[in-house]
Design a protein around this motif. Structure first.
Motif, PDB file in Angstrom:
ATOM      1  N   VAL A  22       0.864  -1.181   0.000  1.00 42.63           N
ATOM      2  CA  VAL A  22       0.000   0.000   0.000  1.00 42.63           C
ATOM      3  C   VAL A  22       0.898   1.227   0.000  1.00 42.63           C
ATOM      4  O   VAL A  22       1.718   1.408   0.903  1.00 42.63           O
ATOM      5  CB  VAL A  22      -0.933   0.005   1.227  1.00 42.63           C
ATOM      6  CG1 VAL A  22      -1.786   1.256   1.233  1.00 42.63           C
ATOM      7  CG2 VAL A  22      -1.806  -1.233   1.233  1.00 42.63           C
ATOM      8  N   VAL A  23       0.752   2.066  -1.047  1.00 49.23           N
ATOM      9  CA  VAL A  23       1.578   3.265  -1.200  1.00 49.23           C
ATOM     10  C   VAL A  23       0.668   4.474  -1.390  1.00 49.23           C
ATOM     11  O   VAL A  23      -0.543   4.332  -1.557  1.00 49.23           O
ATOM     12  CB  VAL A  23       2.540   3.132  -2.408  1.00 49.23           C
ATOM     13  CG1 VAL A  23       3.497   1.980  -2.202  1.00 49.23           C
ATOM     14  CG2 VAL A  23       1.793   2.968  -3.703  1.00 49.23           C
ATOM     15  N   ASP A  24       1.258   5.678  -1.378  1.00 52.50           N
ATOM     16  CA  ASP A  24       0.490   6.881  -1.664  1.00 52.50           C
ATOM     17  C   ASP A  24      -0.112   6.780  -3.062  1.00 52.50           C
ATOM     18  O   ASP A  24       0.385   6.046  -3.915  1.00 52.50           O
ATOM     19  CB  ASP A  24       1.377   8.119  -1.565  1.00 52.50           C
ATOM     20  CG  ASP A  24       1.743   8.444  -0.124  1.00 52.50           C
ATOM     21  OD1 ASP A  24       1.066   7.941   0.788  1.00 52.50           O
ATOM     22  OD2 ASP A  24       2.710   9.193   0.084  1.00 52.50           O
ATOM     23  N   PRO A  65      -7.718   1.492  -5.585  1.00 49.45           N
ATOM     24  CA  PRO A  65      -7.458   2.689  -4.780  1.00 49.45           C
ATOM     25  C   PRO A  65      -8.120   2.537  -3.411  1.00 49.45           C
ATOM     26  O   PRO A  65      -9.122   1.840  -3.268  1.00 49.45           O
ATOM     27  CB  PRO A  65      -8.105   3.809  -5.588  1.00 49.45           C
ATOM     28  CG  PRO A  65      -9.149   3.138  -6.402  1.00 49.45           C
ATOM     29  CD  PRO A  65      -8.676   1.733  -6.652  1.00 49.45           C
ATOM     30  N   GLU A  66      -7.542   3.177  -2.407  1.00 49.61           N
ATOM     31  CA  GLU A  66      -8.065   3.094  -1.041  1.00 49.61           C
ATOM     32  C   GLU A  66      -7.954   4.452  -0.369  1.00 49.61           C
ATOM     33  O   GLU A  66      -7.351   5.375  -0.905  1.00 49.61           O
ATOM     34  CB  GLU A  66      -7.249   2.090  -0.213  1.00 49.61           C
ATOM     35  CG  GLU A  66      -7.328   0.677  -0.660  1.00 49.61           C
ATOM     36  CD  GLU A  66      -6.539  -0.251   0.243  1.00 49.61           C
ATOM     37  OE1 GLU A  66      -5.845   0.238   1.154  1.00 49.61           O
ATOM     38  OE2 GLU A  66      -6.624  -1.463   0.027  1.00 49.61           O
ATOM     39  N   LYS A  67      -8.527   4.521   0.825  1.00 48.77           N
ATOM     40  CA  LYS A  67      -8.345   5.680   1.689  1.00 48.77           C
ATOM     41  C   LYS A  67      -7.804   5.195   3.022  1.00 48.77           C
ATOM     42  O   LYS A  67      -8.187   4.134   3.505  1.00 48.77           O
ATOM     43  CB  LYS A  67      -9.667   6.408   1.923  1.00 48.77           C
ATOM     44  CG  LYS A  67     -10.147   7.208   0.745  1.00 48.77           C
ATOM     45  CD  LYS A  67     -11.369   7.990   1.133  1.00 48.77           C
ATOM     46  CE  LYS A  67     -11.882   8.823  -0.011  1.00 48.77           C
ATOM     47  NZ  LYS A  67     -13.081   9.564   0.375  1.00 48.77           N
ATOM     48  N   GLY A  68      -6.924   5.988   3.603  1.00 44.54           N
ATOM     49  CA  GLY A  68      -6.353   5.648   4.896  1.00 44.54           C
ATOM     50  C   GLY A  68      -7.337   5.936   6.018  1.00 44.54           C
ATOM     51  O   GLY A  68      -8.474   6.357   5.787  1.00 44.54           O
ATOM     52  N   GLY A  87     -10.639  17.270   9.467  1.00 46.02           N
ATOM     53  CA  GLY A  87     -10.352  15.857   9.280  1.00 46.02           C
ATOM     54  C   GLY A  87      -9.540  15.630   8.019  1.00 46.02           C
ATOM     55  O   GLY A  87      -9.498  16.477   7.131  1.00 46.02           O
ATOM     56  N   HIS A  88      -8.891  14.470   7.959  1.00 51.25           N
ATOM     57  CA  HIS A  88      -8.080  14.139   6.786  1.00 51.25           C
ATOM     58  C   HIS A  88      -8.060  12.630   6.594  1.00 51.25           C
ATOM     59  O   HIS A  88      -7.969  11.871   7.559  1.00 51.25           O
ATOM     60  CB  HIS A  88      -6.647  14.642   6.977  1.00 51.25           C
ATOM     61  CG  HIS A  88      -5.729  14.239   5.869  1.00 51.25           C
ATOM     62  ND1 HIS A  88      -5.759  14.840   4.640  1.00 51.25           N
ATOM     63  CD2 HIS A  88      -4.779  13.279   5.801  1.00 51.25           C
ATOM     64  CE1 HIS A  88      -4.848  14.274   3.862  1.00 51.25           C
ATOM     65  NE2 HIS A  88      -4.242  13.316   4.546  1.00 51.25           N
ATOM     66  N   ARG A  89      -8.167  12.194   5.337  1.00 54.11           N
ATOM     67  CA  ARG A  89      -7.975  10.787   4.972  1.00 54.11           C
ATOM     68  C   ARG A  89      -7.018  10.748   3.795  1.00 54.11           C
ATOM     69  O   ARG A  89      -7.298  11.308   2.736  1.00 54.11           O
ATOM     70  CB  ARG A  89      -9.295  10.127   4.584  1.00 54.11           C
ATOM     71  CG  ARG A  89     -10.188   9.874   5.782  1.00 54.11           C
ATOM     72  CD  ARG A  89     -11.383   9.080   5.400  1.00 54.11           C
ATOM     73  NE  ARG A  89     -11.020   7.669   5.274  1.00 54.11           N
ATOM     74  CZ  ARG A  89     -11.904   6.724   4.991  1.00 54.11           C
ATOM     75  NH1 ARG A  89     -13.163   7.024   4.784  1.00 54.11           N
ATOM     76  NH2 ARG A  89     -11.523   5.470   4.902  1.00 54.11           N
ATOM     77  N   GLN A  90      -5.898  10.075   3.978  1.00 56.36           N
ATOM     78  CA  GLN A  90      -4.883   9.980   2.934  1.00 56.36           C
ATOM     79  C   GLN A  90      -5.375   9.074   1.811  1.00 56.36           C
ATOM     80  O   GLN A  90      -5.940   8.013   2.062  1.00 56.36           O
ATOM     81  CB  GLN A  90      -3.587   9.415   3.531  1.00 56.36           C
ATOM     82  CG  GLN A  90      -2.423   9.400   2.585  1.00 56.36           C
ATOM     83  CD  GLN A  90      -1.894  10.780   2.285  1.00 56.36           C
ATOM     84  OE1 GLN A  90      -2.018  11.688   3.091  1.00 56.36           O
ATOM     85  NE2 GLN A  90      -1.319  10.938   1.118  1.00 56.36           N
ATOM     86  N   LYS A  91      -5.148   9.486   0.571  1.00 60.02           N
ATOM     87  CA  LYS A  91      -5.500   8.658  -0.578  1.00 60.02           C
ATOM     88  C   LYS A  91      -4.349   7.688  -0.852  1.00 60.02           C
ATOM     89  O   LYS A  91      -3.196   8.099  -0.956  1.00 60.02           O
ATOM     90  CB  LYS A  91      -5.772   9.535  -1.790  1.00 60.02           C
ATOM     91  CG  LYS A  91      -7.037  10.353  -1.644  1.00 60.02           C
ATOM     92  CD  LYS A  91      -7.243  11.246  -2.832  1.00 60.02           C
ATOM     93  CE  LYS A  91      -8.570  11.925  -2.844  1.00 60.02           C
ATOM     94  NZ  LYS A  91      -8.896  12.717  -1.711  1.00 60.02           N
ATOM     95  N   LEU A  92      -4.666   6.405  -0.954  1.00 56.59           N
ATOM     96  CA  LEU A  92      -3.669   5.354  -1.108  1.00 56.59           C
ATOM     97  C   LEU A  92      -3.990   4.479  -2.311  1.00 56.59           C
ATOM     98  O   LEU A  92      -5.107   4.504  -2.828  1.00 56.59           O
ATOM     99  CB  LEU A  92      -3.630   4.477   0.149  1.00 56.59           C
ATOM    100  CG  LEU A  92      -3.405   5.192   1.474  1.00 56.59           C
ATOM    101  CD1 LEU A  92      -3.645   4.242   2.629  1.00 56.59           C
ATOM    102  CD2 LEU A  92      -2.007   5.755   1.537  1.00 56.59           C
ATOM    103  N   THR A  93      -3.012   3.688  -2.740  1.00 56.60           N
ATOM    104  CA  THR A  93      -3.200   2.716  -3.810  1.00 56.60           C
ATOM    105  C   THR A  93      -2.601   1.394  -3.369  1.00 56.60           C
ATOM    106  O   THR A  93      -1.488   1.354  -2.850  1.00 56.60           O
ATOM    107  CB  THR A  93      -2.507   3.178  -5.111  1.00 56.60           C
ATOM    108  OG1 THR A  93      -3.026   4.444  -5.490  1.00 56.60           O
ATOM    109  CG2 THR A  93      -2.738   2.189  -6.232  1.00 56.60           C
TER     110      THR A  93
END
Length: 101
Positions: A22-24, A65-68, A87-93
């Protein structure tokens, strides 16, 4: 056992063929193949790094794609009534390593 240290999403990850990483967020559609930048390659007792990595390729397939996790930020100043919530959710792949050659 063959594994590589690759640069992915601003971090370094240890990967071998078949690993899920799982990366950015990486641009591309599900099923696309991308190339990751190798930093180190270990093949049994043989270690390759530096300029010898020019012909080494690490391929990965985009799984989804995912969200943290949700991170809440709260700012507060005493006696003034100042409160700020964010709030914040990092976008991941999620990637699957398909080939190290």
């Amino acid at each position: 056992m063959v594994y590589a240290i690759v640069k992915a999403g601003g971090r370094q990850e240890k990967v071998s063929v078949g690993d899920i990483v799982v990366v950015d967020r990486v641009g591309g559609e599900v099923g696309d193949t991308i190339e990751l930048t190798p930093i180190l390659l270990v093949d049994g007792d043989k270690v390759t790094n530096g300029k010898d990595l020019a012909d080494v390729r690490v391929s990965a397939e985009i799984v989804r794609p995912e969200k943290g996790p949700k991170i809440t930020i709260l700012k507060f100043k005493n006696k003034t009534g100042y409160r700020k919530r964010q709030g914040h959710r990092q976008k991941l792949t999620r990637l699957k390593v398909t080939d190290i050659a």
